[in-house]
Enzyme design. Structure first.
Site, mmCIF file in Angstrom:
data_model
loop_
_atom_site.group_PDB
_atom_site.id
_atom_site.type_symbol
_atom_site.label_atom_id
_atom_site.label_comp_id
_atom_site.label_asym_id
_atom_site.label_seq_id
_atom_site.Cartn_x
_atom_site.Cartn_y
_atom_site.Cartn_z
ATOM 1 N N LYS A 203 0.448 8.246 -18.654
ATOM 2 C CA LYS A 203 0.357 6.793 -18.855
ATOM 3 C C LYS A 203 -1.104 6.353 -18.747
ATOM 4 C CE LYS A 203 0.801 3.178 -16.157
ATOM 5 N NZ LYS A 203 -0.163 2.291 -16.820
ATOM 6 N N GLU B 1 -8.031 10.665 -7.515
ATOM 7 C CA GLU B 1 -9.461 10.334 -7.710
ATOM 8 C C GLU B 1 -9.566 8.829 -7.603
ATOM 9 O OE1 GLU B 1 -11.701 12.625 -8.015
ATOM 10 O OE2 GLU B 1 -10.377 14.330 -8.323
ATOM 11 N N CYS C 282 -16.783 4.604 -11.529
ATOM 12 C CA CYS C 282 -16.545 4.891 -10.104
ATOM 13 C C CYS C 282 -17.778 5.531 -9.467
ATOM 14 C CB CYS C 282 -15.344 5.803 -9.962
ATOM 15 S SG CYS C 282 -15.500 7.276 -10.982
ATOM 16 N N GLU D 43 -15.529 -2.109 -2.788
ATOM 17 C CA GLU D 43 -15.847 -1.727 -4.169
ATOM 18 C C GLU D 43 -15.747 -2.963 -5.068
ATOM 19 O OE1 GLU D 43 -13.030 0.568 -6.544
ATOM 20 O OE2 GLU D 43 -14.672 1.888 -7.144
HETATM 21 P P1 NAD Z 1 -5.524 0.897 -10.794
HETATM 22 O O1 NAD Z 1 -5.275 1.669 -9.578
HETATM 23 O O2 NAD Z 1 -5.166 -0.541 -10.808
HETATM 24 O O3 NAD Z 1 -4.750 1.521 -12.032
HETATM 25 C C1 NAD Z 1 -4.939 2.861 -12.441
HETATM 26 C C2 NAD Z 1 -3.715 3.335 -13.182
HETATM 27 O O4 NAD Z 1 -2.622 3.391 -12.263
HETATM 28 C C3 NAD Z 1 -3.263 2.418 -14.319
HETATM 29 O O5 NAD Z 1 -2.746 3.192 -15.373
HETATM 30 C C4 NAD Z 1 -2.150 1.616 -13.663
HETATM 31 O O6 NAD Z 1 -1.209 1.094 -14.565
HETATM 32 C C5 NAD Z 1 -1.527 2.660 -12.752
HETATM 33 N N1 NAD Z 1 -0.772 2.127 -11.605
HETATM 34 C C6 NAD Z 1 -0.964 0.956 -10.938
HETATM 35 N N2 NAD Z 1 -0.055 0.837 -9.940
HETATM 36 C C7 NAD Z 1 0.697 1.955 -9.970
HETATM 37 C C8 NAD Z 1 1.791 2.430 -9.185
HETATM 38 N N3 NAD Z 1 2.303 1.703 -8.181
HETATM 39 N N4 NAD Z 1 2.325 3.629 -9.468
HETATM 40 C C9 NAD Z 1 1.817 4.380 -10.475
HETATM 41 N N5 NAD Z 1 0.801 3.978 -11.259
HETATM 42 C C10 NAD Z 1 0.245 2.784 -11.010
HETATM 43 O O7 NAD Z 1 -7.054 1.110 -11.149
HETATM 44 P P2 NAD Z 1 -7.888 0.443 -12.324
HETATM 45 O O8 NAD Z 1 -8.172 -0.979 -11.954
HETATM 46 O O9 NAD Z 1 -7.255 0.753 -13.625
HETATM 47 O O10 NAD Z 1 -9.230 1.301 -12.254
HETATM 48 C C11 NAD Z 1 -10.301 1.001 -11.453
HETATM 49 C C12 NAD Z 1 -10.321 1.890 -10.234
HETATM 50 O O11 NAD Z 1 -10.329 3.248 -10.608
HETATM 51 C C13 NAD Z 1 -11.565 1.703 -9.378
HETATM 52 O O12 NAD Z 1 -11.204 1.665 -8.031
HETATM 53 C C14 NAD Z 1 -12.374 2.947 -9.671
HETATM 54 O O13 NAD Z 1 -13.277 3.330 -8.662
HETATM 55 C C15 NAD Z 1 -11.306 3.954 -9.851
HETATM 56 N N6 NAD Z 1 -11.811 5.099 -10.585
HETATM 57 C C16 NAD Z 1 -11.991 6.285 -9.919
HETATM 58 C C17 NAD Z 1 -12.510 7.389 -10.579
HETATM 59 C C18 NAD Z 1 -12.690 8.707 -9.894
HETATM 60 O O14 NAD Z 1 -12.829 9.705 -10.594
HETATM 61 N N7 NAD Z 1 -12.705 8.776 -8.595
HETATM 62 C C19 NAD Z 1 -12.830 7.274 -11.938
HETATM 63 C C20 NAD Z 1 -12.644 6.052 -12.569
HETATM 64 C C21 NAD Z 1 -12.123 4.971 -11.890
#
Ligand code: NAD
Length: 493
Positions: free
Chosen positions: A187, A262, A296, A397
């Site tokens: 997804k 991650e 990130c 963050e």
């Molecule tokens: P998010 O956690 O809101 O969403 C990420 C994904 O998870 C989306 O596809 C979302 O639909 C899904 N999701 C949300 N709630 C869920 C649940 N309860 N169960 C399963 N899936 C669920 O994050 P975002 O706003 O899309 O991305 C930004 C974040 O991602 C920032 O915190 C950033 O630091 C982090 N990030 C980390 C890395 C890394 O490699 N460490 C890389 C890129 C982004």
């Protein structure tokens, strides 16, 4: 760049995205849809499935059916299909980069230079890596026995990715998962679904067998949650926010699922006076504001040795003031749109917090109205001088074009400031002192430390964070280890 260009020049305009299940493009079972926005003009330009657990079940069944044959394909066969996918992504670079930029708001130049080439490299890298990823054998000398360690695919695995580097991070999970012989229910973020949708077509064109990869679109707390809660999806590779990661870990724990998480970062960029100043300055502008600060790995907390603090401040402000905020498709643009209205509001709230916390805004801090895109989500690159590392600006963050700066006196103080945060993803250090390089690198609480560079990646190396930045590592054989179960076979002869 005209408004017309955004509305009418691409075949995928106004197109509804569908789920990709068993090699076919299908509507969601309940026929519910979500609007998809173009953040650079703040307008809806299509719809995506608001998938439910029924869709996840269909995707699971397709993946499970495909697993028995996919897991038995030879490594050469898998490798050759992954290479074809890599080549097709390269062939469609311009088209995919435009789709990514439109969906996400990132400068087109960045999507062309980084996001899409990297998505291709992800497939090519694992096409090669899987042929090198050997099972092990240990001769138990004196016991007339030999031990084999097989690395077997897990079965059906789940991959869930965020919106900031959409195709790049989506494929960083999918490529090793399928290379290792698993079948996938994936997804992408509901905020940036377009290039993941287009990946389905590419997989069909490359001859990936039906059901090996299934891409389901929808919200995190319904479609995402259904993947994590599915009892037969045995491993979840997730990239996203720290609180989402914690929620996923709680859901997955009773089923003993294998997890790779991650998560977020609040990365320090430590600048010593003995560094190569010009290189540092140029790279620090990038590590602060690339992709609107929505990476990130961005160095969002800058610590500068006191003796060069005032000089750095002036030079940094000057460089940042030259960055052009504008329409992503304009080749002059350095800073595009933030990904969504709610995200813009979240990032802006930290400017108000800065004022409460007595942070001094040295540059930026204001929304930008871009010509012909007045409703887009643009914010100036913003530099804030802070006094206390415990302020929310330095602890939380922000994930936008905001960095803080603060001076330090000694190496020890720099390390204390850098480590005094709940996150531990990456750190950057600028110094030409070798002894200091090693001392500081060893003590930094981070999964990745860059010395005199930023964002340089050799895909063989482990990628991931410590503390609240996550659990597990991606990259190279680490990813193939995650997506396989080791099995020991002990043969007595
Ligand atoms: P998010 O956690 O809101 O969403 C990420 C994904 O998870 C989306 O596809 C979302 O639909 C899904 N999701 C949300 N709630 C869920 C649940 N309860 N169960 C399963 N899936 C669920 O994050 P975002 O706003 O899309 O991305 C930004 C974040 O991602 C920032 O915190 C950033 O630091 C982090 N990030 C980390 C890395 C890394 O490699 N460490 C890389 C890129 C982004």
């Amino acid at each position: 760049m005209s408004r017309f260009f955004f509305h009418h020049s691409h075949i995928y305009n106004e197109m509804n995205i569908k789920n990709y299940i068993n090699g076919e493009f299908v509507n969601p079972v309940k026929n519910q849809w979500i609007d998809n926005y173009n953040p650079s003009i703040g307008e809806v330009y299509g719809q995506i499935p608001n998938s439910t657990e029924e869709d996840i079940e269909l995707a699971y069944e397709a993946a499970n059916k495909a697993f028995s044959s996919w897991s038995k394909t030879t490594l050469d066969e898998r490798s050759s299909i992954l290479s074809k996918i890599a080549q097709l992504i390269k062939d469609k670079l311009d088209f995919l980069a435009e789709a990514e930029s439109k969906d996400n708001g990132k400068p087109l130049s960045l999507a062309k230079a980084v996001d899409i080439p990297r998505a291709s490299s992800n497939f090519q890298f694992f096409a090669n890596a899987i042929t090198q990823f050997a099972s092990e054998a240990h001769e138990s000398v004196g016991l007339d026995a030999v031990n084999l360690t097989l690395r077997q695919p897990i079965g059906v695995v789940g991959c869930i990715s965020p919106w900031n580097l959409p195709l790049y991070l989506f494929t960083w999970k999918i490529a090793p998962a399928i290379a290792a012989g698993n079948c996938v229910v994936a997804k992408p973020s509901e905020i940036t679904p377009m290039t993941s949708y287009l990946l389905g077509e590419i997989c069909n064109e490359a001859g990936l067998p039906k059901g090996v990869l299934n891409i389901v679109h929808g919200l995190g707390n319904s479609a995402g949650q259904a993947i994590v809660a599915h009892p037969k999806i045995k491993a979840i590779s997730f990239t996203g926010g720290t609180s989402t990661g914690a929620h996923i870990a709680r859901t997955a724990a009773p089923m003993f699922k294998k997890l790779s998480l991650e998560l977020g970062g609040k990365n320090p960029n430590i600048i010593f006076a003995d560094c190569d100043y010009n290189n540092m300055l140029e790279t620090t502008v990038k590590s602060s504001f690339a992709n609107q600060g929505q990476i990130c790995l961005c160095g969002s907390r800058i610590f500068i040795e006191e003796t060069i603090y005032e000089k750095f401040k002036q030079d940094f402000i000057k460089k940042v003031s030259q960055l052009k905020v504008g329409i992503p498709f304009d080749s002059e643009t350095n800073i595009g749109a933030l990904v969504s209205k709610p995200h813009l509001e979240k990032v802006k709230s930290y400017i108000a917090i800065a004022e409460e916390e007595k942070g001094k805004i040295l540059f930026g801090g204001k929304e930008v109205k871009v010509d012909n895109a007045e409703n887009g989500y643009y914010l100036q690159p913003t530099i804030i001088e802070v006094e206390d590392n415990q302020c929310r600006l330095n602890q939380e963050e922000i994930f936008g074009p905001i960095v803080t700066i603060m001076p330090f006196k000694t190496e020890e103080e720099a390390l204390t400031l850098a480590n005094d945060v709940s996150y531990g993803l990456s750190a950057t250090v600028w110094t030409n002192n070798l002894k200091r390089t090693m001392k500081v690198s060893q003590q930094l609480q981070a999964g990745i430390v860059w010395i005199n560079t930023w964002l340089m990646r050799d895909l063989r190396t482990p990628f991931g964070g410590v503390k609240n930045s996550g659990v597990g590592r991606e990259g190279g054989f680490e990813a193939l280890r995650f997506f396989t179960e080791p099995k020991n076979i002990c043969i007595k002869y």
